[in-house]
Design a protein around this motif. Structure first.
Motif: not given
Length: 98
Positions: A43, A75-76
Motif C-alpha cells: 500500500d 478480497q481487497k
C-alpha cells in the motif's frame, strides 16, 4: 432396518463440542501476520516500485505465501503481480488484473 427415531439409546458423540461464541470467525490462517505486513508495505509503494522480499524472511514457501497474498489481494480488489528468483520474491501493484 432401523429408523433413527426408533433408536431409544443415543450413541456417544464422536466429535468435541464447543460454545458457539468460541467458534473462530473469519480466516485467521497461519500466514495472516506476513500477509498483513506485505499488504501494508504494498500500500505504501510508489508507482513503478516493487517489494523485494528475501525468501529467507518468509515463514513458508514462496508458493504458499504467493497463494495467500493472492487470496488477500483479491478480497481487497487489489491487482498484484509477482516474480521470484532463488533469493527474492518481488511483488508490485498492477493497473489490470494479472
Amino acid at each position: 432396518m432401523s429408523n433413527y427415531e426408533d433408536d431409544p439409546i443415543p450413541t456417544p458423540s464422536k466429535f468435541q463440542s464447543i460454545l458457539q461464541i468460541d467458534v473462530p470467525k473469519g480466516r485467521d490462517g497461519k500466514h495472516k501476520q506476513i500477509i498483513v505486513q506485505l499488504l501494508n508495505d504494498i500500500d505504501q509503494l510508489s508507482k513503478g516500485s516493487a517489494l523485494k522480499i528475501p525468501l529467507s524472511a518468509l515463514p513458508d514457501t514462496k508458493e504458499n505465501i504467493r497463494a495467500a497474498l493472492s487470496r488477500a489481494a483479491r478480497q481487497k480488489n487489489l491487482n498484484l503481480a509477482t516474480s521470484s528468483n532463488d533469493e527474492f520474491l518481488y511483488v508490485w501493484k498492477t493497473e489490470e488484473a494479472s
